[in-house]
Design a protein around this motif. Structure first.
Motif, PDB file in Angstrom:
ATOM      1  N   ILE A 144       0.801  -1.233   0.000  1.00  0.00           N
ATOM      2  CA  ILE A 144       0.000   0.000   0.000  1.00  0.00           C
ATOM      3  C   ILE A 144       0.835   1.286   0.000  1.00  0.00           C
ATOM      4  N   PRO A 145       1.879   1.409   0.869  1.00  0.00           N
ATOM      5  CA  PRO A 145       2.580   2.702   0.884  1.00  0.00           C
ATOM      6  C   PRO A 145       3.206   3.065  -0.444  1.00  0.00           C
ATOM      7  N   SER A 146       3.581   2.051  -1.238  1.00  0.00           N
ATOM      8  CA  SER A 146       4.287   2.383  -2.471  1.00  0.00           C
ATOM      9  C   SER A 146       3.363   2.298  -3.681  1.00  0.00           C
ATOM     10  N   ARG A 147       2.061   2.250  -3.456  1.00  0.00           N
ATOM     11  CA  ARG A 147       1.196   2.005  -4.606  1.00  0.00           C
ATOM     12  C   ARG A 147       1.200   3.159  -5.591  1.00  0.00           C
TER      13      ARG A 147
ATOM     14  N   VAL B 250      15.886   9.094   0.097  1.00  0.00           N
ATOM     15  CA  VAL B 250      14.449   9.234  -0.154  1.00  0.00           C
ATOM     16  C   VAL B 250      13.860  10.295   0.772  1.00  0.00           C
ATOM     17  N   VAL B 251      14.286  10.259   2.035  1.00  0.00           N
ATOM     18  CA  VAL B 251      13.759  11.229   3.000  1.00  0.00           C
ATOM     19  C   VAL B 251      14.116  12.643   2.567  1.00  0.00           C
ATOM     20  N   PHE B 288      12.686   2.303   9.257  1.00  0.00           N
ATOM     21  CA  PHE B 288      11.661   1.830   8.315  1.00  0.00           C
ATOM     22  C   PHE B 288      10.389   2.654   8.464  1.00  0.00           C
ATOM     23  N   ALA B 289      10.028   2.931   9.707  1.00  0.00           N
ATOM     24  CA  ALA B 289       8.821   3.728   9.942  1.00  0.00           C
ATOM     25  C   ALA B 289       8.978   5.118   9.332  1.00  0.00           C
ATOM     26  N   ILE B 290      10.192   5.699   9.459  1.00  0.00           N
ATOM     27  CA  ILE B 290      10.418   7.016   8.854  1.00  0.00           C
ATOM     28  C   ILE B 290      10.240   6.937   7.339  1.00  0.00           C
ATOM     29  N   LEU B 296       4.401   8.046   2.489  1.00  0.00           N
ATOM     30  CA  LEU B 296       2.951   8.247   2.509  1.00  0.00           C
ATOM     31  C   LEU B 296       2.602   9.727   2.485  1.00  0.00           C
ATOM     32  N   VAL B 297       3.340  10.519   3.272  1.00  0.00           N
ATOM     33  CA  VAL B 297       2.952  11.915   3.455  1.00  0.00           C
ATOM     34  C   VAL B 297       3.569  12.805   2.391  1.00  0.00           C
ATOM     35  N   ARG B 298       4.832  12.587   2.094  1.00  0.00           N
ATOM     36  CA  ARG B 298       5.536  13.478   1.184  1.00  0.00           C
ATOM     37  C   ARG B 298       6.460  12.666   0.291  1.00  0.00           C
ATOM     38  N   PRO B 299       5.886  12.015  -0.729  1.00  0.00           N
ATOM     39  CA  PRO B 299       6.677  11.085  -1.531  1.00  0.00           C
ATOM     40  C   PRO B 299       7.869  11.731  -2.218  1.00  0.00           C
TER      41      PRO B 299
END
Lengths: 486, 311
Positions: A144-147, B250-251, B288-290, B296-299
């Motif tokens: 889901i996160p990377s969809r 990525v961050v 991983f959570a980061i 999710l929030v700011r790809p």
């Protein structure tokens, strides 16, 4: 087919019809096929799968050797794993690098539900659906996160997920809630979970190796049938279309995200199913079995056979697993090495004059080096060859066998890598000439260094297979489709 | 609140974050130009650490150095950077170049293969066991100037100072190179639009080779930095470092160089505080959570601009 019947290129004489690229549409007719290939193309695919099933089912009838049956079990297990990975990678074009974590989740799920660990002994008929659906749900959550994002992000998220899975299972013997409660033992930590129950399908207990082999085979064939049907269905076509061109697929009204996540979750579910069988036969689970090397091996099988091809999955797993198994015994490994080298030369060096020059040159070169070394470097020829028999005796007169092969073998390995790289830059006769010392060097490194450490050698070979295949034949042995990641 | 622990973890976080930042820069540069996730980058970093280790062995092993330590440090850096740069160029030339127009999955799988090959070749040649990397006693000692001393309990060593200062110098050099030189300009152009850059007469192959050289050289420096701080090297060290550094890239917004550095420091801090205040087994879960949260929030990353994809 004669030369005149070949359709010309569309930009030559005839103008293609609107919406049909004649040149592409007639591709199959233009491909030069032998009688045998034409015949094979006419046989329906399921006939091959059935033939494979019958042949595989006869294995326990041919031999009583437990080791051979065990290798057979592992090979079919790898086939099942590659089949599941094929859905994500081959059909939907998603680079799933957390795949073995799903395999591990299935195995740990089985271990927790049928062992004295928590005192739960569920019927395997219940455990299997729980494992499949549970892993599919985890796969769904990971996807889901990377969809919305590029395939590269999915790759890194899944790789991270795998790393996390290994860490959690390795340290899962003292899990506490935010460090506040006392540590609970969930996964057994580095000791894993031992003493698993055998499979128990509503009273039908599977206890023997042969029993597991057949259970594995039946499971694989059922999955093979299911995947074949999906492949032929609307969903299968949709996957392939989104793999080829996601934008076009989306414009045609396909739910691209849903299709991708579905592919990912189905692949994960098959991985989980494979895990239950693996745990059932082994009787214990350890996190080390579900780490990156396993992942890369499954990828090598998939890529070698050809991503997107079901037959390729079977062939790839068979070739890779059996050759890795043979590599374990130094005697066999040396034979395999020279036979493979010779076969590669036979296939690649045409016409035969070139082959004769290279082979003769290599043999002469070897004797020359050996003769020089005998007088100049006596300790370089008095070691033991890796193999006995007439091949070993022949080798000891031709190949250098240092008494202390470790250090020089390491340098020779580095030199070999560089030599092979240089070889790819050369052309024509220069390449053929450079091939002679390179072959001799390869034989030296194999005999003195690689064959001594089979467990590292097999992993190095897997890495080489991936690099070389991707550069030389990305479609693998049986694949034809191009795989695009989005 | 325990300030000593806090400062110690802060220092450790920034130091290790510098190492991640240097690796992340390489990821980011290659991704910016080729849109390729170079899995082998973490293993290039491992090779850099081993090149540094090689000099320590040459000069008498870990505990009996017989040469000027500053000279050895300089040697370690220069050779690790050049060696890794050459290795990166070779990887590009022999593994990736032919796949530049292939489907995206092909170079990714090749990169996996290269990473796996390097890792296991190192295990074959150098042995799987950890090697001690602790040649210079004074490096690990706390900083003391003219009688002024740090409060006891705070761990701020010369190694920390060298790593942070070295990272800053390398970042300044890189910024100067990318912003001010002809080649740097060409790099930005290729990263913006490869085909248009080629049409403007930029030698794209050369730019890509230079990018791989610089990115890998930075990873080599990071390898030596990591060696002098953590005192050990082993063949699989590149895997987790590569994963964390990629997360940092990525961050920060992949393809964005200052963002990668900031991301690296952020990941380093997250890792070190989770180790100090929770437990070292949590660091992966937190990083991983980061990663998931940012995606999710700011790809496009904390510092990246949202990418507009042309079709």
């Amino acid at each position: 087919m004669s030369e005149q019947n070949l359709p010309g290129r569309p930009d030559e004489a005839q103008v293609p019809k609107v919406g049909v690229d004649a040149w592409v549409a007639t591709h199959a007719e233009r491909v030069h096929a032998t009688r045998l290939q034409q015949w094979i193309a006419q046989v329906p695919r399921p006939a091959f799968y059935l033939a494979f099933g019958i042949a595989a089912a006869l294995l326990p009838a041919i031999t009583n050797d437990g080791y051979v049956i065990r290798v057979g079990f592992d090979t079919v297990l790898y086939m099942l794993l590659a089949l599941g990975l094929n859905i994500a990678v081959g059909y939907a074009g998603l680079l799933d690098l957390g795949y073995v974590a799903f395999f591990g989740i299935g195995a740990y799920g089985y271990a927790m539900l049928s062992s004295p660990k928590f005192g739960i002994h569920l019927d395997t008929l219940f455990v299997i659906p729980i494992a499949i659906i549970g892993t599919a749900i985890v796969g769904f959550l990971v996807a889901i996160p990377s969809r919305r994002l590029l395939g590269d992000y999915l790759a890194i998220v899944t790789l991270f997920f795998l790393q996390l899975f290994v860490t959690v299972t390795q340290n899962g013997n003292k899990i506490s809630v935010l460090g506040l409660t006392r540590g609970y033992d969930v996964t057994g930590g580095p000791n894993g979970i031992p003493d698993l129950d055998n499979w128990d399908l509503a009273g039908l207990k599977i206890g023997s190796l042969n029993g597991y082999y057949y259970a594995m085979l039946v499971t694989f064939l059922l999955c093979l049938g299911a995947v074949y049907l999906i492949d032929q269905s609307r969903t299968g076509r949709a996957w392939k279309s989104l793999r080829e061109d996601p934008l076009a697929a989306e414009l045609m009204g396909m739910p691209v995200n849903r299709l991708k996540i579905l592919a990912f979750a189905i692949g994960a579910g098959i991985g989980g199913l494979a895990g239950t069988l693996f745990a059932g036969l082994n009787g214990a689970v350890f996190s080390a079995d579900f780490d990156v090397p396993t992942l890369i091996i499954v990828y090598a099988m998939l890529i070698l056979g050809g991503a997107g091809s079901i037959g390729g999955v079977i062939l790839g797993a068979l070739v890779v697993n059996v050759s890795l198994e043979v590599l374990r015994t130094p005697g066999h490994a040396t034979w395999i090495f020279y036979v493979a080298l010779l076969a590669g030369l036979l296939a690649k060096l045409r016409p035969w004059r070139v082959l004769a020059v290279v082979l003769g040159g290599t043999i002469a070169f070897g004797y020359a080096v050996h003769a020089v070394a005998t007088s100049a470097w006596p300790s370089g020829v008095h070691g033991e060859p890796s193999i006995g028999g007439w091949l070993g005796r022949g080798l000891s007169g031709w190949q250098l066998e240092p008494t202390q092969p470790r250090n020089i073998g390491n340098w020779a390995f580095i030199a070999l890598v560089l030599a092979v790289l240089v070889l790819t830059l050369l052309q024509g006769w220069w390449r053929r000439l450079a091939l002679i010392p390179t072959l001799y060097l390869a034989s030296f490194v194999w005999d003195n260094r690689l064959v001594v450490e089979p467990s590292i050698t097999r992993l190095i070979l897997i890495g080489v297979i991936l690099i070389v295949l991707m550069n030389a034949r990305p479609q693998g042995l049986l694949g034809s489709a191009r795989v695009e990641i989005v | 609140m325990n300030w000593n622990l806090f400062v110690t973890e802060l220092v450790a976080g920034i130091t290790h974050g510098s190492v991640y930042a240097l690796i992340a820069l390489g990821y980011s540069m290659v991704y910016g130009i080729l849109k390729l996730l170079n899995f082998a980058h973490g293993d290039v970093y491992m090779v850099g650490a081993y090149i540094g280790y090689g000099w320590i062995t040459v000069f008498g092993g870990s505990f009996a150095m017989h040469a000027n330590p500053v000279l050895i440090l300089v040697l370690m850096f220069v050779t690790a950077m050049i060696g890794c740069g050459l290795l990166g160029m070779m990887i590009e030339r022999f593994a990736y170049r032919r796949l530049r127009s292939a489907p995206r999955i092909a170079p990714l799988i090749t990169a996996l293969g290269v990473s796996f090959f390097l890792e296991n070749a190192a295990q074959l040649v150098l042995g799987a066991q950890q090697q001690q990397y602790n040649p210079f006693g004074w490096l690990k000692g706390p900083i003391a100037l003219h009688g002024w001393k740090l409060p006891s309990g705070v761990l701020l060593s010369y190694a920390h100072a060298i790593i942070v200062a070295g990272t800053i110098v390398l970042c300044v050099l890189l910024t100067w190179f990318v912003q001010r030189t002809q080649t740097g300009k060409a790099m930005r152009a290729v990263s913006f639009d490869r085909e248009a850059a080629a049409m403007m007469g930029i030698d794209v192959d050369r730019v890509i080779v230079v990018t791989f050289f610089i990115g890998s050289a930075l990873a080599g420096a990071a390898g030596v930095f990591n060696g002098i701080e953590y005192s050990q090297v082993f063949p699989t060290m590149g895997f987790q470092a590569g994963l964390f550094a990629f997360t940092a890239a990525v961050v920060g917004g992949i393809g964005n160089l200052p963002g990668s550095v900031a991301g690296g420091v952020l990941i380093g801090l997250a890792e070190s505080f989770s180790t100090g205040y929770l437990s070292s087994t949590f660091q992966q879960a937190i990083v991983f959570a980061i990663l998931i949260a940012v995606m999710l929030v700011r790809p496009s990353g904390l510092f990246g601009r949202a990418a507009v994809q042309k079709v």
